[in-house]
Design a protein around this motif. Sequence first.
Motif, PDB file in Angstrom:
ATOM      1  N   GLU A 240       0.915  11.707  -3.853  1.00 15.97           N
ATOM      2  CA  GLU A 240       1.812  11.682  -2.705  1.00 15.97           C
ATOM      3  C   GLU A 240       2.973  12.639  -2.999  1.00 15.97           C
ATOM      4  OE1 GLU A 240       3.287  11.737   0.466  1.00 15.97           O
ATOM      5  OE2 GLU A 240       4.877  11.053  -0.879  1.00 15.97           O
ATOM      6  N   GLU A 245       7.809   8.776   4.559  1.00 17.81           N
ATOM      7  CA  GLU A 245       7.398   7.368   4.568  1.00 17.81           C
ATOM      8  C   GLU A 245       6.180   7.132   5.455  1.00 17.81           C
ATOM      9  OE1 GLU A 245      10.850   7.799   7.520  1.00 17.81           O
ATOM     10  OE2 GLU A 245      10.293   8.548   5.534  1.00 17.81           O
ATOM     11  N   PHE A 252      -3.322   4.166   0.316  1.00 17.33           N
ATOM     12  CA  PHE A 252      -4.479   3.535  -0.339  1.00 17.33           C
ATOM     13  C   PHE A 252      -5.759   3.641   0.498  1.00 17.33           C
ATOM     14  CE2 PHE A 252      -0.806   1.258  -2.154  1.00 17.33           C
ATOM     15  CZ  PHE A 252      -1.016   1.556  -3.496  1.00 17.33           C
ATOM     16  N   TYR A 263       2.797   8.796  -7.224  1.00 22.08           N
ATOM     17  CA  TYR A 263       3.909   9.102  -6.328  1.00 22.08           C
ATOM     18  C   TYR A 263       4.771  10.195  -6.954  1.00 22.08           C
ATOM     19  CZ  TYR A 263       2.997   4.922  -3.477  1.00 22.08           C
ATOM     20  OH  TYR A 263       2.437   3.976  -2.650  1.00 22.08           O
ATOM     21  N   TYR A 273       4.494  -0.225   0.992  1.00 24.80           N
ATOM     22  CA  TYR A 273       3.488  -0.390  -0.056  1.00 24.80           C
ATOM     23  C   TYR A 273       2.589  -1.552   0.334  1.00 24.80           C
ATOM     24  CZ  TYR A 273       1.583  -0.884  -4.813  1.00 24.80           C
ATOM     25  OH  TYR A 273       0.758  -0.956  -5.905  1.00 24.80           O
ATOM     26  N   ASN A 274       1.324  -1.252   0.588  1.00 26.70           N
ATOM     27  CA  ASN A 274       0.375  -2.283   1.011  1.00 26.70           C
ATOM     28  C   ASN A 274      -0.281  -2.892  -0.228  1.00 26.70           C
ATOM     29  OD1 ASN A 274      -1.933  -3.711   1.994  1.00 26.70           O
ATOM     30  ND2 ASN A 274      -1.724  -2.591   3.925  1.00 26.70           N
ATOM     31  N   LEU A 275       0.265  -3.991  -0.678  1.00 30.02           N
ATOM     32  CA  LEU A 275      -0.208  -4.634  -1.900  1.00 30.02           C
ATOM     33  C   LEU A 275      -1.669  -5.058  -1.792  1.00 30.02           C
ATOM     34  CD1 LEU A 275       0.392  -5.770  -4.717  1.00 30.02           C
ATOM     35  CD2 LEU A 275       1.187  -7.871  -3.605  1.00 30.02           C
ATOM     36  N   ALA A 278      -3.997  -2.161  -2.261  1.00 26.59           N
ATOM     37  CA  ALA A 278      -3.964  -1.732  -3.664  1.00 26.59           C
ATOM     38  C   ALA A 278      -4.756  -2.693  -4.540  1.00 26.59           C
ATOM     39  CB  ALA A 278      -2.518  -1.641  -4.146  1.00 26.59           C
ATOM     40  N   VAL A 285      -1.344   2.725 -10.266  1.00 25.64           N
ATOM     41  CA  VAL A 285      -0.246   3.425  -9.597  1.00 25.64           C
ATOM     42  C   VAL A 285       0.709   3.991 -10.633  1.00 25.64           C
ATOM     43  CG1 VAL A 285       1.665   3.207  -7.962  1.00 25.64           C
ATOM     44  CG2 VAL A 285      -0.442   1.917  -7.586  1.00 25.64           C
ATOM     45  N   HIS A 287       4.148   6.851 -11.306  1.00 24.84           N
ATOM     46  CA  HIS A 287       5.291   7.523 -10.692  1.00 24.84           C
ATOM     47  C   HIS A 287       5.728   8.679 -11.580  1.00 24.84           C
ATOM     48  CE1 HIS A 287       5.352   3.414  -9.054  1.00 24.84           C
ATOM     49  NE2 HIS A 287       5.806   3.988  -7.952  1.00 24.84           N
TER      50      HIS A 287
END
Length: 345
Positions: A240, A245, A252, A263, A273-275, A278, A285, A287
Amino acid sequence: MKALVLEEKHRLSLRDFPIEETMGPLDVRVKLHTVGICGSDVHYYTHGGSGIFQVKAPMILGHEASGTVIETGSAVKTLKAGDRVCMEPGIPDPNSRASRLGLYNIDPAVRFWATPPVHGVLRPTVVHPEAFTFKLPDNVSFAAAAMVEPLAVGVHGATKAKIKPGDIGLVIGAGPIGLVTALAALGGGCARVIVADVDDTKLAIAAGLGAITTVNVRARDLTEAVMKETDGWGVDVVFECSGNEKAAAGIFDALCPGGCVVYIGASGEVIPYNLGKAMVREARVEHVFRYAHVFPRCVAMLSSGAINVDPLITRTFSFEESVEAFEIAATSPSGQVKMQIAMPE
């Protein structure tokens, strides 16, 4: 010395600026040759700050740089006057816990060019530690060397992704960081990379970089396009790089089971963030904050031809045109990827 100074939000000047730098025994003095314009530089110009970093006094901009060593400290062993170099702009505290763990990029005490209150390098010379100054092979140009800093972000992201040979990657965002990340993903072993954006000119540049498929998300649904390209399985890695946003909201959806999301793009907004999505994929994930331990790799890949950043350099200004360059960059002109400033000879 004459420098490009951010006086305050929306006000730049090219003027004499008093700055004194002491040469230590392990330092070198570098005459600047090429400096890239980064999105963070532009953000300081347009917003006067970024998060906790606020411009409270006049500050020199610029942190993507290459140049020539003109003086060395008494204990410098790896560099000499006349060496062509690029410089890693963040200087950590060598005694901090983060640095001792090898995580010097996230040392809270790191001093980073053009990050308040530290001055940047849109000026004739800079003093910098030998340890963060890297000699260039003869076949790496100053312009390409000034791209090492953004390229390092992409290489750090590809390293964090733990790419396996033959992986398929997705890069969201075809700005400078997105395109260097696509190059790093290919250089790191991806067989193919899909690049998504809304700018057809940038996507055309992406398509010319190698085994890259492009998707204009204004014309096509990204998830549908990815699933078509991967026989319904999804990509192994999603990078990403947009910082948007809305673009990141479905990150995902295009990821395969067991895949990795990295990210990279910075955002001032809250990224959803769609838990659940994921979890069902057991997504890994990661960063990225700047980079660590990758500058020599980047220089080596440029020298070998494994990565070519030249197509990303879309416009070059003279130092005298620096204010105009930032004014243009602030408009996010279509088709422009990396703009650079050539310093006086």
